[in-house]
Structure formats: C-alpha cells, structure tokens
Write an enzyme that holds these catalytic residues in place. Structure first.
Site, PDB file in Angstrom:
ATOM      1  CG  ASP A 137      40.875  47.752  39.115  1.00 24.17           C
ATOM      2  OD1 ASP A 137      41.812  46.930  39.169  1.00 24.17           O
ATOM      3  OD2 ASP A 137      40.515  48.278  38.034  1.00 24.17           O
ATOM      4  CB  CYS A 162      42.127  44.210  40.655  1.00 17.31           C
ATOM      5  SG  CYS A 162      43.782  44.251  39.937  1.00 17.31           S
ATOM      6  CB  CYS A 179      42.551  42.565  32.748  1.00 13.82           C
ATOM      7  SG  CYS A 179      42.762  44.298  33.250  1.00 13.82           S
ATOM      8  CG  HIS A 207      41.283  48.242  33.299  1.00 20.53           C
ATOM      9  ND1 HIS A 207      41.739  47.839  34.520  1.00 20.53           N
ATOM     10  CD2 HIS A 207      41.357  49.602  33.294  1.00 20.53           C
ATOM     11  CE1 HIS A 207      42.100  48.910  35.227  1.00 20.53           C
ATOM     12  NE2 HIS A 207      41.875  49.980  34.507  1.00 20.53           N
TER      13      HIS A 207
HETATM   14  N1  DGL Z   1      42.152  45.815  36.395  1.00 12.71           N
HETATM   15  C1  DGL Z   1      43.273  45.081  36.771  1.00 12.71           C
HETATM   16  C2  DGL Z   1      43.093  43.582  36.599  1.00 12.71           C
HETATM   17  O1  DGL Z   1      41.993  43.090  36.630  1.00 12.71           O
HETATM   18  C3  DGL Z   1      44.675  45.560  36.577  1.00 12.71           C
HETATM   19  C4  DGL Z   1      45.022  46.604  35.572  1.00 12.71           C
HETATM   20  C5  DGL Z   1      46.411  47.159  35.841  1.00 12.71           C
HETATM   21  O2  DGL Z   1      46.519  48.009  36.752  1.00 12.71           O
HETATM   22  O3  DGL Z   1      47.380  46.750  35.185  1.00 12.71           O
HETATM   23  O4  DGL Z   1      44.039  42.855  36.456  1.00 12.71           O
END
Ligand code: DGL
Length: 265
Positions: A11, A75, A189, A191
């Site tokens: 990620d 990600c 996302c 996160h």
């Molecule tokens: N965790 C990432 C995603 O699933 C991206 C977060 C980022 O770097 O903007 O899209």
C-alpha cells in the site's frame, strides 16, 4: 524444507493493514511482509500516469528482494489504475483490491450506496464498470477524500480524529441528492476501515460499511490452498520506502499486527 516465501502486502501507507488483518487471521502460519510506499504517499492525489509508472517498478524490486509467493495490492488506488500493468510485468499471482460495490449492492435496501475512496479511485473507469455490472439498479454516490487518508494514518499512531472532521468528510456523500437515503457505504480506500467505528458514529443516520478485506482474505486462502507453510509464523516485516521518524513511531501499532521487524527498502 517448508516453503518460507511470504505473502507481500503493498500500500502507499498503513491502510493495507485492513487487508492484512483478515488474511493473517485466515492463514495463521503465513509469513508476511508489509510494504508501505511512504516515499510515494499519498497516492490518491497523484495522476494515473504516475501510479501506473511507479507501482509496477516498485513491486518488481520488492519481488526480487522478498521472493513472495503472492502479492496483494492492498490499495484501491493502485489496483484500479495499475493492476493490469503489474500482472503483465510480474510472474507471480497478484490479488488486487477494488471497491466492494458488488457486496454493497447486495446489502442495500434503499438502493442508494456510497463509494468513499481517494480522489483518484472515485474517478476511475473501473468504478463505472463495477457500477454497471453489479449496481445498475442503484444510485451510486461517490466522494474522494485525501483528508480521511491522512486522518487514518494519524489514528494508527494514536491520534483520534475529530468527529467534526469526519462529519464534514461524510457530508461529501450524505449532502448529495438522494444522500438522505444512503444505507451502505463502500470503504473504497484501504485506509478507511481503520476508522470504521468513528465513521459510523459520525454518520447522520445508521449505515453499513463494506470493504474488500474479507473477500481478499478468502481469495488468498483459495489461491494458496495447496501450499506448504512454516510450522509457526515467522515475525512479520514492515518495509517503508522512506523510513522516517513518523514511520518509526508506528512500531507499537505494527507490532500489534504481527509486524515486529521494521526496515527500509
Ligand atoms: N490506501 C490507499 C487506497 O486504498 C491509498 C491512500 C493514498 O495513498 O491516498 O486507495
């Protein structure tokens, strides 16, 4: 000799831990390497061209260094833009993370669902395609937030996000036409599941959240079903492309995810 090759999770930051956790639970002996491209973070505000050039090259270096049996691109931004490029470049099974629109549409009663991702993810044709295939009878609202990615990174370091900020982010969905009928939000996302409890509490009415983590865990277990594992899981590694003080400060949280060794690429 048991097969000690790891599963490599990738990620831009710590979001992929939301994919690692269900996979590690399903495969208790799997060796794990977790890579955060902290030097390239955040991905969500980058262009398609930058992601498509950076991710396959970096994964090529990582594959040489760690000899993984399988790579999970944990990600959504990298997967919706670069999955095909990575598959073309590497001769290893690659599992991507794409917005969980199909399970969201299956759950929705009101037929209004939200896709909360990065700015880059929510504008991808991949999302149009998933919507047309699995949610054609739904109103699909999209919102991209770089701030929520930042808040999730900080939350892993122990800094709680303010409910007001979360409400403002969620307004990006709920304030759209039909937003008052929204009943399922796709955390598009990796996160965002790290803040799921806080997001649920900040939402103006009860909604369910779905993400790709559990489905990816089942997919990885399926793809490795005939493989051999070490007797006991070795200490996991967290690899940062820029190992600075902020990354070092995450050590306790990473250790809670079984990542006891921290190193730089
Ligand atoms: N965790 C990432 C995603 O699933 C991206 C977060 C980022 O770097 O903007 O899209």
């Amino acid at each position: 000799m048991p097969d000690r090759r790891p599963i490599l999770f990738f990620d831009s930051g710590v979001g992929g831990l939301s994919v690692l956790a269900p996979t590690a639970a399903l495969l208790p002996r799997a060796p794990i390497v977790y890579v955060a491209d902290s030097a390239g973070f955040p991905y969500g505000t980058r262009s398609e061209g930058e992601i498509a050039a950076r991710v396959p090259a970096l994964l090529g270096r990582l594959a040489e260094r760690y000899d993984p049996r399988l790579i999970v691109i944990a990600c959504n931004t990298a997967s919706t833009i670069a999955l095909q490029h990575v598959r073309a470049a590497l001769d290893i099974p690659i599992v991507g993370t794409v917005p969980a629109i199909k399970p969201a549409a299956a759950l929705s009663q009101t037929r209004v669902i939200g896709v909360l991702g990065t700015e880059a993810t929510v504008r991808q044709p991949y999302v149009d395609d998933l919507t047309a295939r699995f949610a054609a009878d739904c109103t699909v609202l999209r919102h991209g937030s770089a701030e929520l990615v930042e808040l999730a990174e900080r939350a892993l370091g122990g800094e709680s996000p303010s409910p007001d900020r979360l409400r403002a982010v969620l307004d990006g969905l709920f304030a759209q036409p039909s937003g008052d009928r929204l009943d399922v939000i796709v955390n598009a996302c990796t996160h965002f599941p790290l803040l799921e409890g806080e997001l649920a509490a900040a939402a103006p009415h009860t909604v369910r959240f779905v993400d790709g983590g559990p489905g990816i865990a089942r997919r990885v277990a399926y793809l490795t079903r005939d493989q051999d594992w070490p007797e006991v899981r070795p200490a996991g590694r967290a690899v940062f492309t820029r190992l600075d003080a902020a990354a070092q400060a995450l050590a306790p949280a990473l250790a809670r995810h079984g990542l006891a060794v921290i190193e730089s690429l």
